[in-house]
Write an enzyme that holds these catalytic residues in place. Structure first.
Site, short mmCIF file in Angstrom:
data_model
loop_
_atom_site.label_atom_id
_atom_site.label_comp_id
_atom_site.label_asym_id
_atom_site.label_seq_id
_atom_site.Cartn_x
_atom_site.Cartn_y
_atom_site.Cartn_z
N GLU A 117 -34.53 26.72 25.41
CA GLU A 117 -34.18 27.17 26.76
C GLU A 117 -34.77 28.55 27.05
O GLU A 117 -35.33 28.80 28.13
CB GLU A 117 -32.66 27.23 26.93
CG GLU A 117 -31.94 25.91 26.69
CD GLU A 117 -31.42 25.80 25.26
OE1 GLU A 117 -32.22 25.98 24.32
OE2 GLU A 117 -30.22 25.52 25.09
N HIS A 170 -35.08 29.87 21.09
CA HIS A 170 -34.53 28.56 21.43
C HIS A 170 -35.36 27.95 22.55
O HIS A 170 -36.04 28.65 23.30
CB HIS A 170 -33.08 28.68 21.86
CG HIS A 170 -32.14 28.98 20.73
ND1 HIS A 170 -30.77 28.76 20.81
CD2 HIS A 170 -32.36 29.48 19.48
CE1 HIS A 170 -30.20 29.12 19.66
NE2 HIS A 170 -31.15 29.56 18.85
#
Length: 464
Positions: free
Chosen positions: A48, A46
């Site tokens: 992040e 992801h």
């Protein structure tokens, strides 16, 4: 957040869900990340997590005290947990996520008093921009007339509306064993019976090359039909109106070849004139080896045999490397660079099957396959194909060379002509580029004049 949005746009261009993130410390960006689970084959990739990893490497420390992470979509539980483990001071996110958000959308991990660290959360920053990217990304997928598997996409039918000079009705098949449930599109025009050619009717099997689809043959099809022939023009899987696997690794030479072999059997094609260009020839030249009795003639335009020993030019190899990159891929952009004669309508039509990079896995995979297969996967097939055309082929053959083509022009085409038994001197088009069928009306008229339907004898064999 503006920098995070740019990362999200890059993710969308690569066919990933458009989420981007950056990590900042003391006013300096120390980490960036964009969604890449598909490309990285990693469920944890992801935006992040990638930004956190990037920042930790920059600091030389897995603790990110004093840092703020900006992300375009509310983080999920996995990413929120990673932020807590990193001792991140603050997270600022854009659009809320009411399905998987763990910063208030579904639950809020950042307010759990039982946890040993608190990360401050702020939401709604440039939320509209982040949401718009997500909506634009998912709109064509939601427009699919029928739901597909998780590993494939179907181009919305609206992308093909009102195409100039492409009036033919679509035909689909999805029950061939080799298709594994995917749907293949093909044109089938001029048959004398329901879906079939007559017993002695000539059938033109037109196979398109890389970057293109059956639209490539729009100039030639009317001429062949006017001569009394049947025309079958499939869209290879991953191209045109056919379904499109998401992963480049789904595309193999053997698979594409088997789909074509199965389609020829299903349609019971006979008296076939094999018409090929580019990748369509790389595949198509292997078909008569398996069922030689179905084929009577060959019309080859700027193509080459499937072999890593074939004389590829440096321009072709360079182009192949460029097309295997993920970012900013566009069939229209590539065609404008390599086929300067195409007008805007034609470029847009060639680009119609590929609304985003997620639909372009086949476009990225084919240049690699064309340069290495079937030698890499089946050396015996490569040798058999060469032997067939050199010693066993007895049909009529004609090469057409677009001499402006830097990739598959005069050198490889003359090598192919020399290999094919009985092949006459090529027709050379000084003004034509790689997409020779763009000059197809004149080529088709010349073919039909030299080799008319009337030359078929009563037993269906072409008279030489």
């Amino acid at each position: 957040m503006g920098l995070a949005l740019e990362q999200a746009r890059q993710a969308a261009a690569a066919g990933e869900v458009p989420v981007g993130a950056v990590v900042v410390k003391a006013g300096q960006v120390i980490g960036v990340g964009r969604n890449a689970p598909i490309g990285d084959h990693d469920p944890t990739a992801h935006a992040e997590v990638k930004a956190l990893r990037n920042a930790a490497q920059a600091l030389g420390n897995y603790r990110l005290d004093g840092c703020t992470l900006y992300v375009t979509l509310e983080p999920c539980a996995m990413c929120s947990g990673a932020m807590l483990h990193a001792r991140l001071d603050r997270v600022v996110f854009g659009a809320p996520d009411v399905k998987t958000g763990a910063a208030g959308g579904v639950l809020n991990l950042f307010t759990q008093s039982a946890l040993n660290h608190r990360t401050q959360g702020t939401g709604g920053v440039l939320a509209g921009e982040g949401a718009a990217l997500l909506q634009a990304f998912f709109k064509p997928k939601r427009a699919n007339a029928q739901p597909l598997r998780q590993d494939a996409l179907r181009t919305p039918v609206e992308r093909f509306e009102s195409l100039k000079d492409y009036p033919w009705q679509p035909h689909y098949v999805d029950d061939l064993a080799s298709l594994n449930g995917l749907r293949l599109h093909y044109l089938d025009e001029g048959g004398l019976g329901p879906g079939e050619g007559g017993p002695h009717q000539q059938t033109f099997l037109c196979l398109h090359g890389e970057q293109t689809w059956s639209y490539l043959y729009r100039q030639m099809i009317p001429v062949f039909l006017a001569g009394g022939a049947r025309v079958v023009a499939p869209d290879l899987i991953g191209f045109g109106k056919s379904d499109k696997p998401k992963k480049e690794s789904a595309h193999t030479f053997a698979w594409h070849r088997q789909v074509l072999l199965d389609l020829v059997e299903r349609l019971n094609l006979s008296n076939v004139v094999l018409v090929v260009q580019g990748w369509g020839g790389t595949l198509g030249l292997t078909l008569p080896v398996a069922v030689a009795h179905r084929y009577q003639a060959l019309l080859a335009m700027n193509t080459l045999l499937a072999s890593d020993k074939w004389p590829f030019g440096n321009a072709w190899k360079t182009w192949g490397k460029q097309t295997t990159t993920h970012g900013g891929f566009s069939a229209e952009r590539l065609l404008r660079l390599t086929q300067s004669q195409l007008n805007a309508d034609a470029c847009a039509a060639y680009d119609a099957p590929f609304p985003d990079s997620g639909h372009c896995a086949a476009l990225r995979a084919v240049p690699r396959l064309a340069q290495t297969c079937p030698d890499a996967g089946d050396p015996a097939l490569a040798a058999t194909v060469s032997d067939f055309w050199q010693y066993k082929w007895t049909g009529h053959s004609r090469m057409v060379i677009g001499q402006q083509d830097q990739f598959m022009g005069s050198t490889p085409m003359h090598a192919l002509q020399a290999l094919i038994n009985g092949c006459a001197e090529p027709w050379c088009l000084p003004e034509a580029g790689q997409l020779v069928p763009e000059w197809g009306r004149g080529i088709a008229e010349r073919w039909c004049a030299e080799f008319p339907q009337s030359q078929l004898s009563s037993d269906g064999i072409l008279e030489q």
